[in-house]
Design an enzyme around this catalytic site. Structure first.
Site, PDB file in Angstrom:
ATOM      1  N   LYS A  12       0.335   5.311 -20.261  1.00 28.44           N
ATOM      2  CA  LYS A  12       0.094   5.385 -18.815  1.00 28.44           C
ATOM      3  C   LYS A  12      -1.166   6.191 -18.487  1.00 28.44           C
ATOM      4  CE  LYS A  12       5.003   4.773 -17.620  1.00 28.44           C
ATOM      5  NZ  LYS A  12       6.154   5.295 -16.826  1.00 28.44           N
ATOM      6  N   TYR A  59       6.615  -3.780 -12.040  1.00 27.91           N
ATOM      7  CA  TYR A  59       7.713  -2.869 -11.708  1.00 27.91           C
ATOM      8  C   TYR A  59       8.592  -3.447 -10.596  1.00 27.91           C
ATOM      9  CZ  TYR A  59       6.307   1.060 -14.676  1.00 27.91           C
ATOM     10  OH  TYR A  59       6.036   1.888 -15.740  1.00 27.91           O
ATOM     11  N   PHE A  61      10.715   5.776  -5.103  1.00 28.94           N
ATOM     12  CA  PHE A  61       9.489   6.171  -5.792  1.00 28.94           C
ATOM     13  C   PHE A  61       8.555   4.999  -6.073  1.00 28.94           C
ATOM     14  CE2 PHE A  61      12.785   5.663  -9.145  1.00 28.94           C
ATOM     15  CZ  PHE A  61      12.191   4.689  -9.930  1.00 28.94           C
ATOM     16  N   ARG A  91      12.232   3.381 -27.729  1.00 26.40           N
ATOM     17  CA  ARG A  91      12.852   4.183 -26.655  1.00 26.40           C
ATOM     18  C   ARG A  91      13.234   5.565 -27.188  1.00 26.40           C
ATOM     19  NH1 ARG A  91      12.711   2.300 -21.320  1.00 26.40           N
ATOM     20  NH2 ARG A  91      14.242   3.940 -21.024  1.00 26.40           N
ATOM     21  N   THR A 108      13.433   9.566 -19.605  1.00 24.58           N
ATOM     22  CA  THR A 108      12.509   9.320 -18.496  1.00 24.58           C
ATOM     23  C   THR A 108      11.975  10.635 -17.925  1.00 24.58           C
ATOM     24  OG1 THR A 108      13.818   7.365 -17.956  1.00 24.58           O
ATOM     25  CG2 THR A 108      12.264   8.142 -16.273  1.00 24.58           C
ATOM     26  N   ARG A 147       7.561  12.010 -24.654  1.00 24.94           N
ATOM     27  CA  ARG A 147       7.652  12.569 -23.298  1.00 24.94           C
ATOM     28  C   ARG A 147       7.857  14.083 -23.326  1.00 24.94           C
ATOM     29  NH1 ARG A 147      10.939   7.392 -20.765  1.00 24.94           N
ATOM     30  NH2 ARG A 147       9.147   6.380 -19.768  1.00 24.94           N
ATOM     31  N   ASN A 156       4.904  10.191 -16.915  1.00 22.83           N
ATOM     32  CA  ASN A 156       5.631  10.487 -18.155  1.00 22.83           C
ATOM     33  C   ASN A 156       5.041   9.753 -19.370  1.00 22.83           C
ATOM     34  OD1 ASN A 156       6.516   7.954 -17.522  1.00 22.83           O
ATOM     35  ND2 ASN A 156       8.685   8.484 -17.344  1.00 22.83           N
ATOM     36  N   HIS A 164       5.499   3.797 -21.201  1.00 21.79           N
ATOM     37  CA  HIS A 164       6.513   2.811 -20.811  1.00 21.79           C
ATOM     38  C   HIS A 164       6.997   2.113 -22.070  1.00 21.79           C
ATOM     39  CE1 HIS A 164       8.493  -0.698 -18.998  1.00 21.79           C
ATOM     40  NE2 HIS A 164       7.915  -1.386 -19.964  1.00 21.79           N
ATOM     41  N   GLU A 200       7.811  -9.015 -20.746  1.00 24.02           N
ATOM     42  CA  GLU A 200       6.705  -8.074 -20.510  1.00 24.02           C
ATOM     43  C   GLU A 200       5.523  -8.368 -21.425  1.00 24.02           C
ATOM     44  OE1 GLU A 200       9.646  -4.486 -18.915  1.00 24.02           O
ATOM     45  OE2 GLU A 200       8.532  -4.179 -20.775  1.00 24.02           O
TER      46      GLU A 200
HETATM   47  P1  ADP Z   1      11.936   4.332 -18.092  1.00 23.80           P
HETATM   48  O1  ADP Z   1      10.429   4.304 -18.013  1.00 23.80           O
HETATM   49  O2  ADP Z   1      12.420   5.502 -18.904  1.00 23.80           O
HETATM   50  O3  ADP Z   1      12.537   3.022 -18.536  1.00 23.80           O
HETATM   51  P2  ADP Z   1      12.777   3.639 -15.381  1.00 23.80           P
HETATM   52  O4  ADP Z   1      12.663   2.203 -15.799  1.00 23.80           O
HETATM   53  O5  ADP Z   1      14.059   4.082 -14.746  1.00 23.80           O
HETATM   54  O6  ADP Z   1      12.477   4.638 -16.609  1.00 23.80           O
HETATM   55  O7  ADP Z   1      11.613   3.976 -14.351  1.00 23.80           O
HETATM   56  C1  ADP Z   1      10.340   3.409 -14.496  1.00 23.80           C
HETATM   57  C2  ADP Z   1       9.299   4.492 -14.258  1.00 23.80           C
HETATM   58  O8  ADP Z   1       9.394   4.919 -12.887  1.00 23.80           O
HETATM   59  C3  ADP Z   1       9.488   5.791 -15.052  1.00 23.80           C
HETATM   60  O9  ADP Z   1       8.993   5.724 -16.381  1.00 23.80           O
HETATM   61  C4  ADP Z   1       8.726   6.780 -14.206  1.00 23.80           C
HETATM   62  O10 ADP Z   1       7.314   6.660 -14.397  1.00 23.80           O
HETATM   63  C5  ADP Z   1       9.076   6.303 -12.796  1.00 23.80           C
HETATM   64  N1  ADP Z   1      10.256   6.985 -12.260  1.00 23.80           N
HETATM   65  C6  ADP Z   1      11.550   6.815 -12.623  1.00 23.80           C
HETATM   66  N2  ADP Z   1      12.380   7.602 -11.912  1.00 23.80           N
HETATM   67  C7  ADP Z   1      11.574   8.312 -11.062  1.00 23.80           C
HETATM   68  C8  ADP Z   1      11.818   9.301 -10.065  1.00 23.80           C
HETATM   69  N3  ADP Z   1      13.063   9.717  -9.786  1.00 23.80           N
HETATM   70  N4  ADP Z   1      10.758   9.793  -9.385  1.00 23.80           N
HETATM   71  C9  ADP Z   1       9.488   9.367  -9.651  1.00 23.80           C
HETATM   72  N5  ADP Z   1       9.191   8.445 -10.569  1.00 23.80           N
HETATM   73  C10 ADP Z   1      10.222   7.911 -11.282  1.00 23.80           C
HETATM   74 MG    MG Z   2      12.458   1.153 -17.573  1.00 27.44          MG
END
Ligand code: ADP
Ligand code: MG
Length: 140
Positions: free
Chosen positions: A11, A51, A59, A87, A93, A104, A114, A117, A128
């Protein structure tokens, strides 16, 4: 366990801090092979579509703005059980909950910024990967 492919993004917070090599080393040390990789600037439309599943989340707009705030590195990773393995080395996350030694935990700035992805299932990985790569760009 079969050889799998998963989709990865380094990212904008990671590219901004020049962490591409350090994060790739974590993936390679975990047994994942980078079989496709390119550095791109995502458009807003591309990030919104990517997304799309999070469109209703509070968010979403901030996340899209963050993902287009600088270049990203999109990748296809290959290896045993690649989706789950990736993962695992990415970590939770929220970096506050991420285990020691995960990307992370080591590098993320916040729950949003973070660093990485990773696809959450083989089915989503295939979707994807096809969104960002032509078959001819993936060399296993
Ligand atoms: P992951 O990337 O671990 O699969 P998610 O798919 O739930 O997590 O979320 C996608 C992305 O959205 C996260 O990697 C992060 O960048 C962002 N994100 C997730 N939850 C939050 C939150 N509560 N506040 C801000 N950004 C968030
Ligand atoms: Mg995800």
């Amino acid at each position: 366990m079969a050889i799998e492919r998963t989709f990865s993004i380094l990212k904008p917070d990671a590219t901004r801090r020049n962490l591409t090599g350090k994060i790739n080393a974590v993936f390679e040390d975990a047994g994942l092979r980078i079989v496709a990789q390119k550095r791109i600037q995502m458009s807003r439309a591309q990030a919104e579509a990517f997304y799309g599943v999070h469109r209703e989340r509070g968010f979403f707009n901030d996340l899209v703005s963050f993902m287009i705030s600088g270049p990203v590195v999109v990748q296809v990773l290959e290896g045993e059980n690649a989706v789950a393995r990736h993962r695992e080395v990415m970590g939770a996350t929220n970096p506050a909950n991420a285990a020691e030694g995960t990307v992370r935990k080591m590098f993320a700035e916040s729950i949003e910024a973070n660093s990485v992805h990773g696809s959450d299932s083989p089915e989503n990985a295939a979707i994807e990967i096809a969104y960002f790569f032509a078959g001819t760009e993936i060399v296993g």
